[in-house]
Write a protein that holds these residues in place. Structure first.
Motif, PDB file in Angstrom:
ATOM      1  N   ILE A   1      -2.917  -1.447   9.489  1.00 46.34           N
ATOM      2  CA  ILE A   1      -3.496  -0.446   8.585  1.00 46.34           C
ATOM      3  C   ILE A   1      -4.561   0.366   9.324  1.00 46.34           C
ATOM      4  O   ILE A   1      -5.334  -0.168  10.106  1.00 46.34           O
ATOM      5  CB  ILE A   1      -4.068  -1.069   7.286  1.00 46.34           C
ATOM      6  N   LYS A   2      -4.562   1.661   9.060  1.00 43.05           N
ATOM      7  CA  LYS A   2      -5.471   2.566   9.764  1.00 43.05           C
ATOM      8  C   LYS A   2      -6.484   3.226   8.845  1.00 43.05           C
ATOM      9  O   LYS A   2      -7.390   3.892   9.313  1.00 43.05           O
ATOM     10  CB  LYS A   2      -4.662   3.664  10.475  1.00 43.05           C
ATOM     11  N   LYS A   3      -6.339   3.059   7.532  1.00 44.19           N
ATOM     12  CA  LYS A   3      -7.249   3.684   6.572  1.00 44.19           C
ATOM     13  C   LYS A   3      -7.656   2.669   5.518  1.00 44.19           C
ATOM     14  O   LYS A   3      -6.971   1.684   5.289  1.00 44.19           O
ATOM     15  CB  LYS A   3      -6.581   4.882   5.896  1.00 44.19           C
ATOM     16  N   ASN A   4      -8.757   2.968   4.833  1.00 43.30           N
ATOM     17  CA  ASN A   4      -9.275   2.080   3.784  1.00 43.30           C
ATOM     18  C   ASN A   4      -8.632   2.435   2.449  1.00 43.30           C
ATOM     19  O   ASN A   4      -9.313   2.862   1.525  1.00 43.30           O
ATOM     20  CB  ASN A   4     -10.796   2.194   3.705  1.00 43.30           C
ATOM     21  N   ARG A   5      -7.345   2.232   2.362  1.00 43.16           N
ATOM     22  CA  ARG A   5      -6.632   2.519   1.129  1.00 43.16           C
ATOM     23  C   ARG A   5      -6.540   1.259   0.281  1.00 43.16           C
ATOM     24  O   ARG A   5      -6.565   0.144   0.816  1.00 43.16           O
ATOM     25  CB  ARG A   5      -5.219   3.010   1.446  1.00 43.16           C
TER      26      ARG A   5
ATOM     27  N   SER B   1       0.875  -1.161   0.000  1.00 45.28           N
ATOM     28  CA  SER B   1       0.000   0.000   0.000  1.00 45.28           C
ATOM     29  C   SER B   1       0.916   1.216   0.000  1.00 45.28           C
ATOM     30  O   SER B   1       1.533   1.514   1.027  1.00 45.28           O
ATOM     31  CB  SER B   1      -0.912   0.016   1.222  1.00 45.28           C
TER      32      SER B   1
ATOM     33  N   PRO C   1     -10.590  -0.109  -1.996  1.00 45.83           N
ATOM     34  CA  PRO C   1     -10.811   0.373  -0.619  1.00 45.83           C
ATOM     35  C   PRO C   1     -12.057  -0.183   0.062  1.00 45.83           C
ATOM     36  O   PRO C   1     -12.039  -0.416   1.269  1.00 45.83           O
ATOM     37  CB  PRO C   1     -10.922   1.897  -0.786  1.00 45.83           C
TER      38      PRO C   1
ATOM     39  N   ARG D   1     -11.159  -4.523   7.605  1.00 47.38           N
ATOM     40  CA  ARG D   1     -10.851  -3.815   8.843  1.00 47.38           C
ATOM     41  C   ARG D   1     -11.974  -3.921   9.866  1.00 47.38           C
ATOM     42  O   ARG D   1     -11.744  -3.748  11.054  1.00 47.38           O
ATOM     43  CB  ARG D   1     -10.560  -2.331   8.538  1.00 47.38           C
TER      44      ARG D   1
ATOM     45  N   LYS E   1     -12.060  -1.915   3.723  1.00 44.69           N
ATOM     46  CA  LYS E   1     -12.968  -1.463   4.797  1.00 44.69           C
ATOM     47  C   LYS E   1     -13.634  -2.666   5.462  1.00 44.69           C
ATOM     48  O   LYS E   1     -13.694  -2.763   6.687  1.00 44.69           O
ATOM     49  CB  LYS E   1     -14.022  -0.516   4.230  1.00 44.69           C
TER      50      LYS E   1
END
Length: 161
Positions: free
Chosen positions: A126-130, A89, A147, A154, A151
């Motif tokens: 991972i902290k974001k929906n990339r 990523s 993404p 996550r 999501k």
């Protein structure tokens, strides 16, 4: 004139995108032994346009084991074990451990068309929906993961059943 303007405004509102309509939803069920399973299933194509099914799942209640199963078309692909799944990523990189041989069902399947990986290290980091790019050496060079799928993944660790 006002009537025509009203029609154009109504059409414009209908054509606006409404959230992420492509996203699937997490599914829960009990496995053959009565253990609750929460999963995300998505079919994606790699850059060579080969179809793959990605099944991210959690066994048991929140905090249970997190797995990613990559499934190819039987007879068309043969997955060797152990082979780490490379995940990218941007400039970030993870190597997910191949745990296929720990699964009695997959380890005895002669088709060798599926591999399973420990998803916990990726999801804890991972902290974001990339978007992600998956690489499975000798199998596919790049499998893009959008993404909306990230999501869902996550949400697996803490989503109630």
């Amino acid at each position: 004139m006002e009537r025509i303007l009203g029609v154009f405004i109504a059409l414009a509102l209908l054509l606006l995108p409404c959230g992420n309509q492509a996203a699937a939803q997490l599914q829960s069920h009990n496995d053959g032994n009565g253990v609750p399973v929460l999963r995300s299933i998505e079919s994606l194509r790699d850059l060579d346009y080969q179809a793959w099914q990605l099944v991210a799942y959690r066994e048991g209640e929140a905090g249970g084991p997190l797995r990613l199963r990559v499934v190819g078309y039987p007879g068309k692909v043969r997955l060797n074990h152990p082979t780490a799944l490379e995940v990218f990523s941007g400039e970030r990189h993870w190597a997910l451990t191949d745990i296929t041989l720990n699964n009695p069902t997959l380890s005895t399947d002669s088709r060798d068309a599926a591999a399973e990986f420990d998803l916990a290290p990726l999801l804890s980091d991972i902290k974001k929906n990339r978007p992600l790019r998956l690489v499975l050496p000798g199998v596919f060079t790049e499998l893009p993961v959008p993404p909306f799928v990230v999501k869902e993944w996550r949400e697996l660790p803490n989503q109630p059943l």
